[in-house]
Design an enzyme around this catalytic site. Structure first.
Site, short mmCIF file in Angstrom:
data_model
loop_
_atom_site.label_atom_id
_atom_site.label_comp_id
_atom_site.label_asym_id
_atom_site.label_seq_id
_atom_site.Cartn_x
_atom_site.Cartn_y
_atom_site.Cartn_z
N ASP A 27 5.18 -33.49 -19.69
CA ASP A 27 5.97 -34.62 -20.15
C ASP A 27 6.72 -35.30 -19.00
OD1 ASP A 27 5.30 -34.49 -22.89
OD2 ASP A 27 6.63 -32.77 -23.14
N ARG A 31 7.42 -40.06 -15.68
CA ARG A 31 7.41 -40.75 -14.38
C ARG A 31 6.47 -41.96 -14.45
NH1 ARG A 31 5.51 -39.22 -9.46
NH2 ARG A 31 4.38 -37.42 -10.24
N ASN A 44 12.84 -41.58 -23.69
CA ASN A 44 13.41 -40.51 -24.52
C ASN A 44 14.84 -40.80 -24.93
OD1 ASN A 44 11.31 -38.70 -24.73
ND2 ASN A 44 11.93 -37.46 -22.98
N GLU A 45 15.71 -40.91 -23.92
CA GLU A 45 17.13 -41.04 -24.24
C GLU A 45 17.97 -41.49 -23.05
OE1 GLU A 45 16.46 -38.08 -22.07
OE2 GLU A 45 16.17 -37.11 -23.99
N THR A 48 12.55 -35.39 -30.19
CA THR A 48 12.05 -34.02 -30.04
C THR A 48 12.40 -33.41 -28.68
OG1 THR A 48 9.94 -35.05 -29.47
CG2 THR A 48 10.12 -34.15 -31.68
N ALA A 49 13.18 -34.13 -27.86
CA ALA A 49 13.53 -33.64 -26.53
C ALA A 49 14.99 -33.15 -26.53
CB ALA A 49 13.26 -34.75 -25.51
N ASN A 88 17.72 -34.34 -27.65
CA ASN A 88 18.36 -34.52 -28.95
C ASN A 88 18.11 -33.31 -29.86
OD1 ASN A 88 19.30 -36.13 -31.45
ND2 ASN A 88 17.14 -35.77 -31.91
N LEU A 89 16.88 -32.79 -29.82
CA LEU A 89 16.53 -31.63 -30.65
C LEU A 89 17.38 -30.42 -30.25
CD1 LEU A 89 13.92 -30.39 -32.48
CD2 LEU A 89 13.46 -29.39 -30.28
N GLN A 124 15.77 -38.45 -15.46
CA GLN A 124 15.15 -38.75 -14.15
C GLN A 124 15.97 -39.71 -13.30
OE1 GLN A 124 10.94 -39.44 -14.24
NE2 GLN A 124 10.56 -37.52 -15.29
N1 LIG Z 1 18.73 -28.83 -23.11
C1 LIG Z 1 17.65 -29.60 -23.18
O1 LIG Z 1 16.82 -29.53 -24.10
C2 LIG Z 1 17.44 -30.65 -22.14
C3 LIG Z 1 18.32 -30.79 -21.08
C4 LIG Z 1 18.05 -31.80 -20.16
C5 LIG Z 1 16.94 -32.65 -20.31
N2 LIG Z 1 16.12 -32.47 -21.36
C6 LIG Z 1 14.99 -33.34 -21.61
O2 LIG Z 1 14.09 -33.38 -20.53
C7 LIG Z 1 13.52 -34.68 -20.54
C8 LIG Z 1 12.79 -34.93 -19.26
O3 LIG Z 1 11.67 -34.11 -19.25
P1 LIG Z 1 11.16 -33.44 -17.89
O4 LIG Z 1 9.88 -32.73 -18.22
O5 LIG Z 1 11.20 -34.46 -16.80
O6 LIG Z 1 12.33 -32.44 -17.57
P2 LIG Z 1 12.38 -30.85 -17.71
O7 LIG Z 1 11.41 -30.24 -16.77
O8 LIG Z 1 13.83 -30.46 -17.61
O9 LIG Z 1 11.81 -30.60 -19.18
C9 LIG Z 1 12.50 -30.56 -20.36
C10 LIG Z 1 11.55 -30.18 -21.49
O10 LIG Z 1 11.57 -31.25 -22.45
C11 LIG Z 1 10.23 -31.53 -22.86
N3 LIG Z 1 10.17 -32.92 -23.30
C12 LIG Z 1 10.35 -34.06 -22.56
N4 LIG Z 1 10.22 -35.15 -23.34
C13 LIG Z 1 9.93 -34.69 -24.60
C14 LIG Z 1 9.69 -35.32 -25.84
N5 LIG Z 1 9.75 -36.64 -26.00
N6 LIG Z 1 9.44 -34.54 -26.93
C15 LIG Z 1 9.40 -33.20 -26.82
N7 LIG Z 1 9.64 -32.54 -25.67
C16 LIG Z 1 9.90 -33.27 -24.58
C17 LIG Z 1 9.38 -31.24 -21.63
O11 LIG Z 1 8.05 -30.97 -21.99
C18 LIG Z 1 10.07 -29.99 -21.08
O12 LIG Z 1 9.56 -28.82 -21.67
C19 LIG Z 1 14.69 -35.58 -20.80
O13 LIG Z 1 14.30 -36.84 -21.29
C20 LIG Z 1 15.45 -34.75 -21.82
O14 LIG Z 1 15.10 -35.11 -23.14
C21 LIG Z 1 16.34 -31.47 -22.27
N1 LIG Z 2 5.00 -35.95 -7.38
C1 LIG Z 2 6.16 -35.69 -7.95
N2 LIG Z 2 7.28 -36.23 -7.45
C2 LIG Z 2 8.46 -35.99 -8.02
N3 LIG Z 2 8.64 -35.22 -9.08
C3 LIG Z 2 7.54 -34.68 -9.62
C4 LIG Z 2 6.24 -34.88 -9.08
N4 LIG Z 2 5.36 -34.21 -9.84
C5 LIG Z 2 6.08 -33.63 -10.82
N5 LIG Z 2 7.37 -33.91 -10.69
C6 LIG Z 2 8.46 -33.46 -11.56
O1 LIG Z 2 8.34 -32.06 -11.75
C7 LIG Z 2 8.78 -31.73 -13.06
C8 LIG Z 2 7.74 -30.89 -13.76
O2 LIG Z 2 6.60 -31.68 -14.04
P1 LIG Z 2 6.00 -31.81 -15.51
O3 LIG Z 2 7.07 -32.11 -16.50
O4 LIG Z 2 4.85 -32.74 -15.45
O5 LIG Z 2 5.44 -30.36 -15.75
P2 LIG Z 2 5.96 -29.24 -16.68
O6 LIG Z 2 7.46 -29.09 -16.56
O7 LIG Z 2 5.11 -28.05 -16.35
O8 LIG Z 2 5.53 -29.76 -18.11
P3 LIG Z 2 6.37 -30.17 -19.42
O9 LIG Z 2 7.35 -31.24 -19.00
O10 LIG Z 2 5.32 -30.67 -20.36
O11 LIG Z 2 7.06 -28.92 -19.91
C9 LIG Z 2 9.07 -33.05 -13.79
O12 LIG Z 2 10.46 -33.32 -13.79
C10 LIG Z 2 8.31 -34.05 -12.97
O13 LIG Z 2 8.86 -35.38 -13.04
#
Ligand SMILES: NC(=O)c1ccc[n+]([C@@H]2O[C@H](COP(=O)([O-])OP(=O)(O)OC[C@H]3O[C@@H](n4cnc5c(N)ncnc54)[C@H](O)[C@@H]3O)[C@@H](O)[C@H]2O)c1
Ligand SMILES: Nc1ncnc2c1ncn2[C@@H]1O[C@H](COP(=O)(O)OP(=O)(O)OP(=O)(O)O)[C@@H](O)[C@H]1O
Length: 282
Positions: free
Chosen positions: A60, A65, A134-135, A175-176, A178-179, A233
């Site tokens: 995600d 990104r 997302n938010e 589902t992120a 907020n959940l 981000q």
């Molecule tokens: N306590 C928490 O749950 C918490 C805290 C900070 C940020 N976040 C979420 O992380 C998001 C950014 O994701 P990331 O992957 O760059 O950061 P991250 O690596 O911190 O991942 C947070 C998790 O949220 C999941 N996620 C992201 N968007 C989602 C969506 N729309 N529905 C369901 N799951 C979702 C990702 O798959 C990941 O497992 C932010 O938009 C925010 O919603 C969650």
């Molecule tokens: N090339 C990049 N430059 C900067 N940040 C990156 C790069 N590739 C991945 N990231 C960051 O690394 C983090 C992890 O990547 P990503 O969310 O795709 O994988 P994940 O955490 O394994 O999967 P999910 O989010 O589905 O749980 C994210 O915050 C993503 O934005």
């Protein structure tokens, strides 16, 4: 193409798909991060509007990104799952060639997702805009202190929350974060804004689901450092007296629709909604 550059398998898949696409007469470019790992031409961030499709290989975070790179242009995005949770990604590597064939032959539909625009106001002037799929979150920057956040909706002062922060989420973002903060899950096709406090120190705080056209103004009432973020981000530090206006954005995220009822299927499979402790017997 955009990849999670921390995952060699995502990069390898992108290289394979680039070859497959080029063999069918398509031009392929990669974002500047991916270009450090592969020998493919690089596309500048300002040129993402010239692409017919952006393919994001990762979870995600990588998809988000890509969303931020495409936000100004509405370029369709296909997220290919190389992640952990991947709730918003639409397809796995296994089905990618058939998804791309459908896209190239015009058989794909596009699902437009609502986005948010947060305007940071300082002394009556706009100093920054952040867009989010997302938010938008306004929260404390230091761990030790609770803060008080005043919330105004369409000019009505709603309340002041003693809390760690306030989340304004889209249906996609429901589902992120907020959940995790106890907010409700919304079907991404719904048009609404979700207002959820993070760890509110009160017994009378409930999430509000507001009309998508509402204007929400957030203000820090107490002393202390606060941070405004979009999709986890982009982050900005607030100064005392700053206000944040959150509204539905005029931008939309266009996701290639691969699987009918994708949201309902992922609720069952990824959020384990279909798990029942009593099995199927009732
Ligand atoms: N306590 C928490 O749950 C918490 C805290 C900070 C940020 N976040 C979420 O992380 C998001 C950014 O994701 P990331 O992957 O760059 O950061 P991250 O690596 O911190 O991942 C947070 C998790 O949220 C999941 N996620 C992201 N968007 C989602 C969506 N729309 N529905 C369901 N799951 C979702 C990702 O798959 C990941 O497992 C932010 O938009 C925010 O919603 C969650
Ligand atoms: N090339 C990049 N430059 C900067 N940040 C990156 C790069 N590739 C991945 N990231 C960051 O690394 C983090 C992890 O990547 P990503 O969310 O795709 O994988 P994940 O955490 O394994 O999967 P999910 O989010 O589905 O749980 C994210 O915050 C993503 O934005």
């Amino acid at each position: 193409m955009v990849t999670n550059t921390y995952r060699p398998d995502a990069i390898e898949a992108a290289v394979g798909v680039a070859k497959w696409l080029r063999a069918r007469g398509n031009d392929v470019w990669v974002d500047s991060d991916t270009a450090r790992h592969v020998e493919l031409p690089v596309v500048r961030n300002s040129e993402f509007g010239e692409a017919d499709l952006v393919v994001a290989f990762g979870g995600d975070g990588t998809l988000i990104r890509a969303v931020h790179l495409c936000a100004d242009f509405g370029t369709p995005i296909l997220g290919v799952y190389f992640g952990r949770f991947g709730f918003v990604t639409q397809c796995t590597h296994e089905y990618l060639e058939s998804c791309l064939t459908d896209f190239l032959e015009g058989r794909c539909s596009i699902e437009s997702r609502m986005m948010l625009d947060a305007e940071l106001m300082r002394a009556g002037q706009t100093v920054a805009h952040l867009s989010a799929l997302n938010e938008t979150v306004l929260q404390r920057a230091v761990v030790a202190r609770m803060m008080t956040f005043q919330v105004t909706v369409d000019g009505h002062v709603l309340t002041s929350y003693p809390a760690d922060g306030i989340i304004v989420a889209t249906p996609t973002g429901s589902t992120a974060y907020n959940l995790s903060a106890g907010g409700p899950i919304l079907d991404p096709k719904v048009h609404a804004l979700v207002l959820t406090a993070i760890a509110p120190h009160t017994l009378n705080s409930r999430t509000l689901v507001l009309a998508a056209e509402s204007e929400i103004v957030l203000k820090v009432q107490s002393h202390g450092d606060a941070v405004l973020s979009a999709d986890g981000q982009t982050r900005l530090h607030l100064l005392s007296g700053d206000e944040v206006r959150v509204r539905k954005s005029t931008r939309m995220t266009n996701l290639v629709s691969v699987q009918k009822d994708d949201f309902l299927i992922k609720l069952g499979q990824r959020l384990l909604w279909s798990y029942s402790p009593v099995g199927d017997s009732l």
